[in-house]
Design a protein around this motif. Structure first.
Motif, short mmCIF file in Angstrom:
data_model
loop_
_atom_site.label_atom_id
_atom_site.label_comp_id
_atom_site.label_asym_id
_atom_site.label_seq_id
_atom_site.Cartn_x
_atom_site.Cartn_y
_atom_site.Cartn_z
N LEU A 162 0.74 -1.07 0.05
CA LEU A 162 0.02 0.17 -0.08
C LEU A 162 0.83 1.37 -0.04
O LEU A 162 0.71 2.24 -0.74
CB LEU A 162 -1.03 0.01 1.29
N ILE A 163 2.02 1.08 0.86
CA ILE A 163 2.73 2.28 0.76
C ILE A 163 3.53 2.78 -0.48
O ILE A 163 3.49 3.89 -1.10
CB ILE A 163 3.99 2.06 1.84
N VAL A 164 4.02 1.56 -1.19
CA VAL A 164 4.43 1.80 -2.49
C VAL A 164 3.47 2.19 -3.56
O VAL A 164 3.47 3.27 -4.49
CB VAL A 164 5.19 0.41 -2.81
N ILE A 165 2.33 1.62 -3.56
CA ILE A 165 1.20 1.88 -4.36
C ILE A 165 0.67 3.52 -4.10
O ILE A 165 0.54 4.09 -5.40
CB ILE A 165 -0.06 1.07 -4.26
N SER A 166 0.81 3.73 -2.95
CA SER A 166 0.21 5.23 -2.59
C SER A 166 1.24 6.34 -3.19
O SER A 166 0.80 7.30 -3.89
CB SER A 166 0.16 5.65 -1.34
N LEU A 167 2.46 5.93 -3.21
CA LEU A 167 3.52 6.84 -3.79
C LEU A 167 3.40 6.86 -5.26
O LEU A 167 3.41 7.90 -5.98
CB LEU A 167 5.05 6.50 -3.37
N PHE A 168 3.46 5.79 -5.91
CA PHE A 168 3.15 5.54 -7.44
C PHE A 168 1.94 6.14 -8.03
O PHE A 168 1.73 7.01 -9.02
CB PHE A 168 3.15 4.41 -7.95
N SER A 169 0.70 6.45 -7.26
CA SER A 169 -0.64 6.91 -7.54
C SER A 169 -0.30 8.33 -7.44
O SER A 169 -0.94 8.97 -8.17
CB SER A 169 -1.82 6.51 -6.43
N ALA A 170 0.48 9.03 -6.22
CA ALA A 170 0.47 10.24 -6.30
C ALA A 170 1.45 10.86 -7.43
O ALA A 170 1.22 12.09 -8.03
CB ALA A 170 1.43 10.47 -5.04
N ILE A 171 2.30 10.17 -7.96
CA ILE A 171 3.29 10.34 -8.91
C ILE A 171 2.41 10.40 -10.47
O ILE A 171 2.58 11.30 -11.27
CB ILE A 171 4.56 9.71 -8.95
N ILE A 172 1.84 9.55 -10.68
CA ILE A 172 1.11 9.28 -11.97
C ILE A 172 -0.21 9.82 -11.99
O ILE A 172 -0.37 10.34 -13.09
CB ILE A 172 1.01 7.67 -12.33
N PHE A 173 -1.05 9.88 -11.17
CA PHE A 173 -2.31 10.34 -11.31
C PHE A 173 -2.43 11.94 -10.59
O PHE A 173 -3.50 12.57 -10.90
CB PHE A 173 -3.25 9.37 -10.71
N ASP A 174 -1.57 12.26 -9.74
CA ASP A 174 -1.51 13.80 -9.21
C ASP A 174 -2.82 13.90 -8.87
O ASP A 174 -3.17 15.02 -8.79
CB ASP A 174 -1.39 14.45 -10.43
N TYR A 175 -3.57 13.18 -8.16
CA TYR A 175 -4.81 13.30 -7.36
C TYR A 175 -4.35 14.03 -5.90
O TYR A 175 -4.97 14.63 -5.16
CB TYR A 175 -5.67 11.97 -7.03
N ILE A 176 -3.27 13.74 -5.40
CA ILE A 176 -2.56 14.26 -4.27
C ILE A 176 -1.19 14.57 -4.76
O ILE A 176 -0.41 13.88 -5.61
CB ILE A 176 -2.79 13.18 -3.16
N THR A 177 -0.39 15.68 -4.22
CA THR A 177 0.79 15.96 -4.54
C THR A 177 1.69 14.94 -4.00
O THR A 177 1.50 14.45 -2.91
CB THR A 177 1.17 17.42 -4.11
N ILE A 178 2.94 14.63 -4.61
CA ILE A 178 4.03 13.71 -3.74
C ILE A 178 4.56 14.16 -2.72
O ILE A 178 4.72 13.49 -1.59
CB ILE A 178 5.14 13.63 -4.95
N TYR A 179 4.61 15.68 -2.51
CA TYR A 179 4.96 16.20 -1.28
C TYR A 179 4.02 15.93 -0.16
O TYR A 179 4.35 15.55 1.10
CB TYR A 179 4.97 17.69 -1.48
#
Length: 249
Positions: free
Chosen positions: A129-146
């Motif tokens: 989940l931690i890994v997927i959350s980071l990739f989701s933030a990077i790819i889909f930008d629904y939340i900033t990576i920051y």
């Protein structure tokens, strides 16, 4: 109406799979093989036995082959997943955010029931989940990576401090779960969810002690309460944050 029915049905089917995860993962078994079977008699289940909710009702909550009683957890998980899938669609519409939250909701339901039964939160759920959350933030930008990175660091760090101070009151599984939630929701929503879960857990714990059901030193799994708080923030987070700022700030 067709789309609404689709997401309800999808939730019921995913809920059926989550029951497999809840049953097998804590015992170190594969969630893929062998195919679904009765844990008592070992009979491989047929298609008619795998229809969510209806199969349970049609047999009166018993195995069709050995008449062993089936846990009510199975239809409860299926119905809960169906309800939350439908609610998520009505809340977020057909969007990237919807499918990200469907994944998170599924994981939260599995974690809640596993922790309730076994007092553990499997790394096989939290780490991916931690890994997927980071990739989701990077790819889909629904939340900033920051925001995602802060969510992975701040909430679990605070829970880790609490775990070290009050030993035995909280496990490392809760800390890792907070990191996973933070990656998806950001630090503020995650901390708010943990606060809601803590408040709910305190009320229920004190009530159970008052009724004499548990003792003061009895261990209560915190995972289900964190999951509940997270679900509240997924659906009502914006409203609650705005309400708080308008009321107190």
């Amino acid at each position: 109406m067709i789309i609404i029915f689709y997401f309800l049905l999808l939730g019921l089917i995913v809920g059926s799979f989550l029951n497999v995860v809840i049953y097998r993962l804590p015992e170190g078994k594969s969630i893929i093989t062998p195919p679904s079977h009765c844990p008592n008699c070992g009979t491989r289940l047929k298609v008619i036995d795998l229809i969510p909710v209806l199969s349970f009702l049609s047999t009166g909550g018993k195995c069709r082959y050995c008449n062993t009683k089936i846990s009510k957890q199975y239809p409860i998980v299926e119905l809960l997943t169906g309800f939350f899938f439908l609610a998520a669609y009505l809340k977020f519409g057909f969007s990237v955010q919807l499918f990200i939250y469907l994944l998170l909701i599924s994981a939260l339901i599995a974690v809640a029931f596993i922790d309730y039964q076994y007092m553990i939160i499997p790394n096989k759920i939290t780490y991916p989940l931690i890994v997927i959350s980071l990739f989701s933030a990077i790819i889909f930008d629904y939340i900033t990576i920051y925001q995602s990175l802060l969510g992975i660091v701040i909430p679990p760090l605070l829970l880790l401090i609490v775990a070290l101070i009050f030993k035995g009151g909280m496990g490392m599984g809760d800390v890792k779960l907070a990191a996973a939630l933070g990656g998806f929701l950001g630090w503020s929503y995650t901390l708010a969810g943990i606060f809601i879960g803590s408040l709910l857990g305190s009320v229920i714990g004190l009530s159970l002690m008052g009724l004499g059901i548990i003792e003061r030193k009895s261990r209560i799994p915190f995972g289900p309460f964190i999951c509940t708080g997270a679900l509240v923030m997924i659906f009502f987070g914006k409203f609650l944050i705005n309400w708080y700022f308008n009321l107190f700030i």
